[in-house]
Enzyme design. Structure first.
Site, PDB file in Angstrom:
ATOM      1  N   ARG A 188       0.767  -1.179   0.097  1.00  9.32           N
ATOM      2  CA  ARG A 188      -0.054  -0.072   0.093  1.00  9.32           C
ATOM      3  C   ARG A 188       0.775   1.226   0.159  1.00  9.32           C
ATOM      4  NH1 ARG A 188       1.293   2.048   4.145  1.00  9.32           N
ATOM      5  NH2 ARG A 188       0.062   3.866   3.401  1.00  9.32           N
ATOM      6  N   ARG A 244      -6.675  -1.113  -7.654  1.00  5.97           N
ATOM      7  CA  ARG A 244      -7.046   0.089  -6.799  1.00  5.97           C
ATOM      8  C   ARG A 244      -7.095   1.420  -7.715  1.00  5.97           C
ATOM      9  NH1 ARG A 244      -4.367   1.285  -1.100  1.00  5.97           N
ATOM     10  NH2 ARG A 244      -6.317   2.096  -0.811  1.00  5.97           N
ATOM     11  N   CYS A 264      -2.018   9.551   7.674  1.00  6.09           N
ATOM     12  CA  CYS A 264      -1.796   8.180   6.962  1.00  6.09           C
ATOM     13  C   CYS A 264      -0.069   7.901   7.093  1.00  6.09           C
ATOM     14  CB  CYS A 264      -2.107   8.373   5.597  1.00  6.09           C
ATOM     15  SG  CYS A 264      -2.476   6.756   4.819  1.00  6.09           S
ATOM     16  N   ASP A 316      -1.818  10.735  -3.461  1.00  2.00           N
ATOM     17  CA  ASP A 316      -1.944   9.583  -4.311  1.00  2.00           C
ATOM     18  C   ASP A 316      -2.135  10.074  -5.949  1.00  2.00           C
ATOM     19  OD1 ASP A 316      -3.162   8.541  -1.616  1.00  2.00           O
ATOM     20  OD2 ASP A 316      -2.565   6.829  -2.894  1.00  2.00           O
ATOM     21  N   ASN A 339      -5.461  12.405  -1.625  1.00  2.00           N
ATOM     22  CA  ASN A 339      -4.841  11.633  -0.644  1.00  2.00           C
ATOM     23  C   ASN A 339      -5.806  10.883   0.589  1.00  2.00           C
ATOM     24  OD1 ASN A 339      -2.222  10.962   0.433  1.00  2.00           O
ATOM     25  ND2 ASN A 339      -2.601  12.233   2.363  1.00  2.00           N
ATOM     26  N   LYS A 392       3.110  11.282  -9.193  1.00  6.79           N
ATOM     27  CA  LYS A 392       1.729  11.326  -8.546  1.00  6.79           C
ATOM     28  C   LYS A 392       0.908  12.316  -9.468  1.00  6.79           C
ATOM     29  CE  LYS A 392       3.230   9.086  -5.097  1.00  6.79           C
ATOM     30  NZ  LYS A 392       3.467   9.975  -3.706  1.00  6.79           N
TER      31      LYS A 392
HETATM   32  C1  RUB Z   1      -1.836   5.759   1.347  1.00  8.36           C
HETATM   33  C2  RUB Z   1      -1.990   7.247   1.279  1.00  8.36           C
HETATM   34  C3  RUB Z   1      -0.537   7.867   1.160  1.00  8.36           C
HETATM   35  C4  RUB Z   1      -0.077   8.164  -0.080  1.00  8.36           C
HETATM   36  C5  RUB Z   1       1.163   8.720  -0.120  1.00  8.36           C
HETATM   37  O1  RUB Z   1      -3.135   5.120   1.287  1.00  8.36           O
HETATM   38  O2  RUB Z   1      -3.024   7.821   1.165  1.00  8.36           O
HETATM   39  O3  RUB Z   1      -0.622   9.215   2.026  1.00  8.36           O
HETATM   40  O4  RUB Z   1      -0.251   7.096  -1.175  1.00  8.36           O
HETATM   41  O5  RUB Z   1       2.290   7.721   0.154  1.00  8.36           O
HETATM   42  P1  RUB Z   1      -3.220   3.659   1.407  1.00  8.36           P
HETATM   43  P2  RUB Z   1       3.626   7.884  -0.590  1.00  8.36           P
HETATM   44  O6  RUB Z   1      -2.709   3.451   2.672  1.00  8.36           O
HETATM   45  O7  RUB Z   1      -5.047   3.597   1.432  1.00  8.36           O
HETATM   46  O8  RUB Z   1      -2.601   3.068   0.259  1.00  8.36           O
HETATM   47  O9  RUB Z   1       4.101   8.967  -0.116  1.00  8.36           O
HETATM   48  O10 RUB Z   1       4.450   6.484   0.333  1.00  8.36           O
HETATM   49  O11 RUB Z   1       3.650   7.240  -1.934  1.00  8.36           O
END
Ligand code: RUB
Length: 319
Positions: free
Chosen positions: A22, A65, A130, A199, A209, A235
């Site tokens: 994830r 997803r 998160c 995301d 996000n 992103k």
């Molecule tokens: C994860 C989430 C993170 C982003 C960024 O959601 O919202 O803030 O993906 O993460 P989930 P990164 O747990 O539902 O996947 O900076 O590691 O790309």
């Protein structure tokens, strides 16, 4: 006959769907690894069969997803890198493209960490939501520069990704105060920055996000606390340049309540959106490996990097 998709691709797709894998960066990295595996292990006998297998593998990953654009961006990168006229050439170019994507991902993370660290001063306190590897890269770079930081970490219901963040920050030597999500406003006066990942980032600078990010950002603006989004350029959602919107994933209600708990409450409808949209006016800066941008100007970077490129190379060509 359907093209053969390697069992490891199915396994990685399942792990993404169930969130064993994830976070947008990790999902992209795993998707590139899966396509690399497909390319390496394919026993397709013709170039057309090889390409069809790669497309089918990409579709299997794509359908897991819907919200993190890092996933289709990774698939696009590898499939566009697949080049040649023989199976061996196609295999080699796909493997190289997947490797290059993963390397770029790593470098981008490290580079954006240095940019984000410039925003952090010795003694600062951040609030996170998160678990974002990009946010942690900023913190790690700042810690490496000798800055002492503290953090207020939101639990992040229903999956509690804040626990992973708390653990990682502890490993970096950053003291953590863990709070339930609804306590965030209470602590916003005591923190210097809200730092979150992304995301997807839309052409107008909206940040998609984890659910709860937008409420946090609105409260932070009310309290005068700057909101920083840390995100690699993969992103950026090229489809939003041409008017597409970002799908917000709705996840299973069992993540919120068990069947027994639900029955005991008289079977209410349970809604479990996984992400939300923070409008650009609540975001102070987007930190990327290409530097820091005000959200409203991110569209320039998006055009430079992606042009109008919104192809879906995993879709079967019409013959
Ligand atoms: C994860 C989430 C993170 C982003 C960024 O959601 O919202 O803030 O993906 O993460 P989930 P990164 O747990 O539902 O996947 O900076 O590691 O790309």
């Amino acid at each position: 006959m359907d093209p053969h998709v390697h069992p490891d691709v199915h396994r990685i797709a399942d792990d993404i769907g169930t969130m064993e894998i994830r976070g947008a960066a990790k999902i992209a990295d795993s998707a590139a690894t899966a396509l690399q595996r497909q390319a390496r292990e394919s026993d397709a006998e013709t170039p057309d069969a090889f390409r069809a297998e790669m497309r089918a593998a990409a579709r299997t990953l794509h359908d897991t997803r819907p919200t993190a654009v890092s996933l289709p961006n990774a698939l696009r990168y590898v499939l566009h890198g697949m080049d040649g006229v023989t199976v061996e050439q196609l295999r080699e170019s796909s493997v190289v493209a997947a490797e290059r994507f993963r390397e770029r991902l790593d470098h981008a993370q490290a580079d954006l960490g240095l940019v984000g660290a410039n925003r952090l001063k010795d003694g600062d306190c951040i609030m996170t939501h998160c678990h974002s590897t990009a946010v942690l890269a900023c913190v790690e770079a700042a810690v490496d520069q000798g800055k002492e930081l503290t953090a207020v970490v939101k639990e992040t219901r229903p999956r509690n990704q804040g626990h992973i963040t708390a653990e990682r920050l502890h490993e970096l030597g950053v003291p953590v105060t863990l709070i339930v999500d609804s306590a965030a406003r209470r602590y916003l006066n005591e923190v210097d920055h809200v730092m979150v990942g992304a995301d997807s980032i839309a052409a107008d600078g909206s940040v998609i996000n984890k659910i709860g990010t937008s409420g946090l950002a609105v409260n932070a603006r009310d309290r005068g606390t700057p909101v920083v989004v840390a995100a690699q350029t993969f992103k950026l959602h090229p489809g939003t340049l041409t008017g597409h919107s970002v799908d917000i994933e709705m996840r299973d209600e069992s993540e919120v309540l068990s069947a027994e708990e639900k029955a005991a409450l008289g079977n209410p409808t349970v809604a479990n959106p996984a992400f939300d949209v923070t409008p650009p006016r609540y975001v102070d800066a987007i930190v990327t490996e290409r530097g820091q941008f005000p959200p409203e100007s991110i569209v320039m970077l998006m055009r430079e990097l992606f042009g109008e490129q919104t192809t879906e190379p995993w879709v079967e060509p019409v013959v």
